[in-house]
Design a protein around this motif. Sequence first.
Motif, PDB file in Angstrom:
ATOM      1  N   VAL A 303       0.823  -1.214   0.000  1.00  0.00           N
ATOM      2  CA  VAL A 303       0.000   0.000   0.000  1.00  0.00           C
ATOM      3  C   VAL A 303       0.857   1.264   0.000  1.00  0.00           C
ATOM      4  CG1 VAL A 303      -1.915  -1.181   1.136  1.00  0.00           C
ATOM      5  CG2 VAL A 303      -0.275   0.096   2.523  1.00  0.00           C
ATOM      6  N   ASN A 304       2.125   1.129   0.381  1.00  0.00           N
ATOM      7  CA  ASN A 304       3.024   2.280   0.354  1.00  0.00           C
ATOM      8  C   ASN A 304       3.970   2.250  -0.844  1.00  0.00           C
ATOM      9  OD1 ASN A 304       2.079   3.536   2.780  1.00  0.00           O
ATOM     10  ND2 ASN A 304       3.139   1.955   3.948  1.00  0.00           N
ATOM     11  N   SER A 305       3.639   1.401  -1.822  1.00  0.00           N
ATOM     12  CA  SER A 305       4.375   1.340  -3.089  1.00  0.00           C
ATOM     13  C   SER A 305       5.864   1.057  -2.915  1.00  0.00           C
ATOM     14  CB  SER A 305       4.191   2.659  -3.875  1.00  0.00           C
ATOM     15  OG  SER A 305       2.825   2.884  -4.146  1.00  0.00           O
ATOM     16  N   ARG A 306       6.184   0.175  -1.971  1.00  0.00           N
ATOM     17  CA  ARG A 306       7.582  -0.224  -1.795  1.00  0.00           C
ATOM     18  C   ARG A 306       7.951  -1.390  -2.701  1.00  0.00           C
ATOM     19  NH1 ARG A 306       9.874   1.795   2.889  1.00  0.00           N
ATOM     20  NH2 ARG A 306      11.785   0.872   2.046  1.00  0.00           N
ATOM     21  N   GLY A 307       6.975  -1.998  -3.332  1.00  0.00           N
ATOM     22  CA  GLY A 307       7.246  -3.027  -4.322  1.00  0.00           C
ATOM     23  C   GLY A 307       7.103  -4.445  -3.814  1.00  0.00           C
ATOM     24  N   PHE A 308       6.841  -5.351  -4.764  1.00  0.00           N
ATOM     25  CA  PHE A 308       6.648  -6.761  -4.448  1.00  0.00           C
ATOM     26  C   PHE A 308       7.869  -7.363  -3.761  1.00  0.00           C
ATOM     27  CE2 PHE A 308       6.999 -11.251  -5.909  1.00  0.00           C
ATOM     28  CZ  PHE A 308       5.900 -11.760  -5.231  1.00  0.00           C
ATOM     29  N   GLY A 309       9.054  -6.896  -4.127  1.00  0.00           N
ATOM     30  CA  GLY A 309      10.273  -7.437  -3.535  1.00  0.00           C
ATOM     31  C   GLY A 309      10.298  -7.341  -2.025  1.00  0.00           C
ATOM     32  N   ILE A 333       8.334 -13.892  -8.229  1.00  0.00           N
ATOM     33  CA  ILE A 333       8.122 -12.788  -9.170  1.00  0.00           C
ATOM     34  C   ILE A 333       7.314 -13.259 -10.376  1.00  0.00           C
ATOM     35  CG2 ILE A 333       9.269 -11.190 -10.750  1.00  0.00           C
ATOM     36  CD1 ILE A 333      11.611 -11.089  -8.759  1.00  0.00           C
ATOM     37  N   ASN A 334       7.652 -14.433 -10.891  1.00  0.00           N
ATOM     38  CA  ASN A 334       6.929 -14.956 -12.061  1.00  0.00           C
ATOM     39  C   ASN A 334       5.440 -15.104 -11.759  1.00  0.00           C
ATOM     40  OD1 ASN A 334       9.354 -15.092 -13.417  1.00  0.00           O
ATOM     41  ND2 ASN A 334       9.617 -17.299 -13.174  1.00  0.00           N
ATOM     42  N   ALA A 335       5.137 -15.624 -10.575  1.00  0.00           N
ATOM     43  CA  ALA A 335       3.727 -15.795 -10.187  1.00  0.00           C
ATOM     44  C   ALA A 335       3.047 -14.440 -10.053  1.00  0.00           C
ATOM     45  CB  ALA A 335       3.630 -16.577  -8.883  1.00  0.00           C
ATOM     46  N   TYR A 336       3.740 -13.469  -9.455  1.00  0.00           N
ATOM     47  CA  TYR A 336       3.170 -12.137  -9.281  1.00  0.00           C
ATOM     48  C   TYR A 336       2.863 -11.494 -10.629  1.00  0.00           C
ATOM     49  CZ  TYR A 336       2.855  -7.173  -8.054  1.00  0.00           C
ATOM     50  OH  TYR A 336       2.438  -5.862  -7.922  1.00  0.00           O
ATOM     51  N   GLN A 337       3.791 -11.603 -11.561  1.00  0.00           N
ATOM     52  CA  GLN A 337       3.565 -11.015 -12.877  1.00  0.00           C
ATOM     53  C   GLN A 337       2.405 -11.705 -13.601  1.00  0.00           C
ATOM     54  OE1 GLN A 337       7.658 -11.466 -14.305  1.00  0.00           O
ATOM     55  NE2 GLN A 337       7.942  -9.242 -14.204  1.00  0.00           N
ATOM     56  N   ARG A 338       2.293 -13.012 -13.431  1.00  0.00           N
ATOM     57  CA  ARG A 338       1.179 -13.739 -14.055  1.00  0.00           C
ATOM     58  C   ARG A 338      -0.143 -13.319 -13.436  1.00  0.00           C
ATOM     59  NH1 ARG A 338      -1.149 -18.839 -13.066  1.00  0.00           N
ATOM     60  NH2 ARG A 338       0.434 -19.350 -11.501  1.00  0.00           N
ATOM     61  N   PHE A 339      -0.168 -13.156 -12.120  1.00  0.00           N
ATOM     62  CA  PHE A 339      -1.421 -12.815 -11.444  1.00  0.00           C
ATOM     63  C   PHE A 339      -1.847 -11.373 -11.726  1.00  0.00           C
ATOM     64  CE2 PHE A 339      -0.804 -16.190  -7.869  1.00  0.00           C
ATOM     65  CZ  PHE A 339      -0.964 -17.188  -8.820  1.00  0.00           C
ATOM     66  N   THR A 340      -0.883 -10.461 -11.805  1.00  0.00           N
ATOM     67  CA  THR A 340      -1.261  -9.084 -12.145  1.00  0.00           C
ATOM     68  C   THR A 340      -1.794  -9.022 -13.576  1.00  0.00           C
ATOM     69  OG1 THR A 340       1.066  -8.610 -12.724  1.00  0.00           O
ATOM     70  CG2 THR A 340       0.308  -7.932 -10.530  1.00  0.00           C
ATOM     71  N   GLN A 341      -1.262  -9.850 -14.451  1.00  0.00           N
ATOM     72  CA  GLN A 341      -1.771  -9.892 -15.819  1.00  0.00           C
ATOM     73  C   GLN A 341      -3.213 -10.386 -15.829  1.00  0.00           C
ATOM     74  OE1 GLN A 341       0.360 -12.505 -18.501  1.00  0.00           O
ATOM     75  NE2 GLN A 341      -0.278 -11.342 -20.295  1.00  0.00           N
ATOM     76  N   ILE A 342      -3.525 -11.390 -15.024  1.00  0.00           N
ATOM     77  CA  ILE A 342      -4.891 -11.909 -14.939  1.00  0.00           C
ATOM     78  C   ILE A 342      -5.833 -10.819 -14.421  1.00  0.00           C
ATOM     79  CG2 ILE A 342      -6.385 -13.507 -13.641  1.00  0.00           C
ATOM     80  CD1 ILE A 342      -4.105 -15.568 -13.834  1.00  0.00           C
ATOM     81  N   LEU A 343      -5.340 -10.007 -13.487  1.00  0.00           N
ATOM     82  CA  LEU A 343      -6.171  -8.954 -12.900  1.00  0.00           C
ATOM     83  C   LEU A 343      -6.180  -7.681 -13.740  1.00  0.00           C
ATOM     84  CD1 LEU A 343      -5.278  -9.323  -9.106  1.00  0.00           C
ATOM     85  CD2 LEU A 343      -7.273 -10.217 -10.327  1.00  0.00           C
ATOM     86  N   GLY A 344      -5.363  -7.639 -14.780  1.00  0.00           N
ATOM     87  CA  GLY A 344      -5.342  -6.484 -15.665  1.00  0.00           C
ATOM     88  C   GLY A 344      -4.735  -5.250 -15.039  1.00  0.00           C
ATOM     89  N   VAL A 345      -3.657  -5.430 -14.284  1.00  0.00           N
ATOM     90  CA  VAL A 345      -3.025  -4.309 -13.607  1.00  0.00           C
ATOM     91  C   VAL A 345      -1.512  -4.412 -13.770  1.00  0.00           C
ATOM     92  CG1 VAL A 345      -2.823  -5.500 -11.384  1.00  0.00           C
ATOM     93  CG2 VAL A 345      -2.994  -3.014 -11.438  1.00  0.00           C
ATOM     94  N   ALA A 346      -0.833  -3.266 -13.823  1.00  0.00           N
ATOM     95  CA  ALA A 346       0.628  -3.259 -13.940  1.00  0.00           C
ATOM     96  C   ALA A 346       1.247  -3.757 -12.643  1.00  0.00           C
ATOM     97  CB  ALA A 346       1.109  -1.848 -14.249  1.00  0.00           C
ATOM     98  N   PRO A 347       2.369  -4.480 -12.703  1.00  0.00           N
ATOM     99  CA  PRO A 347       2.988  -5.011 -11.484  1.00  0.00           C
ATOM    100  C   PRO A 347       3.730  -3.974 -10.654  1.00  0.00           C
ATOM    101  CG  PRO A 347       4.287  -5.622 -13.411  1.00  0.00           C
ATOM    102  CD  PRO A 347       3.040  -4.981 -13.924  1.00  0.00           C
ATOM    103  N   GLY A 348       4.038  -2.821 -11.251  1.00  0.00           N
ATOM    104  CA  GLY A 348       4.799  -1.812 -10.505  1.00  0.00           C
ATOM    105  C   GLY A 348       6.292  -2.157 -10.512  1.00  0.00           C
ATOM    106  N   GLY A 349       7.069  -1.357  -9.771  1.00  0.00           N
ATOM    107  CA  GLY A 349       8.512  -1.543  -9.725  1.00  0.00           C
ATOM    108  C   GLY A 349       8.981  -2.305  -8.510  1.00  0.00           C
ATOM    109  N   ASN A 350      10.307  -2.411  -8.372  1.00  0.00           N
ATOM    110  CA  ASN A 350      10.935  -3.046  -7.204  1.00  0.00           C
ATOM    111  C   ASN A 350      10.407  -4.461  -6.974  1.00  0.00           C
ATOM    112  OD1 ASN A 350      12.385  -0.616  -6.655  1.00  0.00           O
ATOM    113  ND2 ASN A 350      10.569   0.194  -5.622  1.00  0.00           N
ATOM    114  N   LEU A 351      10.503  -5.279  -8.009  1.00  0.00           N
ATOM    115  CA  LEU A 351       9.933  -6.622  -7.926  1.00  0.00           C
ATOM    116  C   LEU A 351      10.823  -7.585  -7.153  1.00  0.00           C
ATOM    117  CD1 LEU A 351       8.451  -7.151 -11.503  1.00  0.00           C
ATOM    118  CD2 LEU A 351       7.381  -6.152  -9.468  1.00  0.00           C
ATOM    119  N   SER A 352      12.123  -7.352  -7.148  1.00  0.00           N
ATOM    120  CA  SER A 352      13.056  -8.296  -6.525  1.00  0.00           C
ATOM    121  C   SER A 352      13.592  -7.761  -5.203  1.00  0.00           C
ATOM    122  CB  SER A 352      14.217  -8.580  -7.474  1.00  0.00           C
ATOM    123  OG  SER A 352      15.051  -9.578  -6.942  1.00  0.00           O
ATOM    124  N   CYS A 353      14.218  -8.637  -4.451  1.00  0.00           N
ATOM    125  CA  CYS A 353      14.819  -8.209  -3.177  1.00  0.00           C
ATOM    126  C   CYS A 353      16.286  -8.621  -3.135  1.00  0.00           C
ATOM    127  CB  CYS A 353      14.073  -8.835  -1.990  1.00  0.00           C
ATOM    128  SG  CYS A 353      14.124 -10.637  -1.967  1.00  0.00           S
TER     129      CYS A 353
END
Length: 353
Positions: A303-309, A333-353
């Motif tokens: 919610v604070n846009s710090r990223g999936f990572g 990350i692969n699962a997150y990108q697939r799920f955001t695609q299903i929901l029709g939303v951009a994944p945002g940045g900072n995907l990795s840690c």
Amino acid sequence: MRRSLTLFAAALLVAGLFSVVVPAPPAGAAACATPWSASTVYNGGAVVSRGGHNWSAKWWTQNETPGSAAVWADQGACGGGTPTPGCDHPNWVAGQWYATGSIVRYTDGNYYIAVHDNPGYDPVISTWYWDPYACGGGGGPTDPPDPGGFVVSQAQFDQMFPGRNSFYSYSGLTTAIAAFPAFAGTGSDTVRKQEAAAFLANVNHETGGLVYIVEQNTANYPHYCDASQPYGCPAGQAAYYGRGPIQLSWNFNYKAAGDALGINLLNDPWQVERNASVAWKTALWYWMTQNGPGTMTPHAAMVNSRGFGETIRSINGSLECNGGNPGQVQSRINAYQRFTQILGVAPGGNLSC
């Protein structure tokens, strides 16, 4: 930390057996919504007009008159102008007493309304609050999120987890979400969908696509008893192995989750593998309240846009992040990108840690 009574109150609210006082919107009439009709079926969140006021449905209703039935929340006079609620509400203070209808500004900058007297429960993780309060223009208080309005539909959930174990039911998930209304219910539609995708992506990784209910390596089972804790391991040395969507483990985690949810998980941790709603609640409890090896809760990260990572770091960062296990990180990350695609939303940045 959540008390068991909060869950009871939330259940009554969803069931329609308990009503709350909602402060009237600030002065100023909004445009009138479609007139109420006795024969029409309305779902939670529907807005109608009657008697010169707009009314919002708290739950499913038919043939219950706005102004006389508890199901309808008065949204104020209508007929012209747009209300502009003020933002001069005090900052939330943990442990301070708040009466029903109190509006506070949380540390995330959003405003929340107390739906019941409470001793300073955290607005973001507590069912004692509705969110958000749209101050500064935007319509005033909102009703509690409807579990049926989860940003992931049943069809999308099934698409995400085509081979899931039937134990991990969609209804179990939405029932659990009712206890954590801020989950996938905070911020913009984009943020809500990103958080739902992030949670489900991590869950996907932890359970092999919602297949495994319990940890598969039984040799690890005796290792999750921290005997130094004053309450020990009353369910047995090997009773606190990983269970559920985020594989809750260790006696201290079962104790903390049970205390927060009002369920005796320390003495009966098997509830997590026998009750789908309890299993989902433990995963949401961790997501909403625990930093883990990270520096923030996974909920706060999204919610604070710090990223999936940062959600990965909070769940298993000590073993996977900073080059610890890049293959595991990439799987999430692969699962997150697939799920955001299903929901029709951009994944945002900072995907990795």
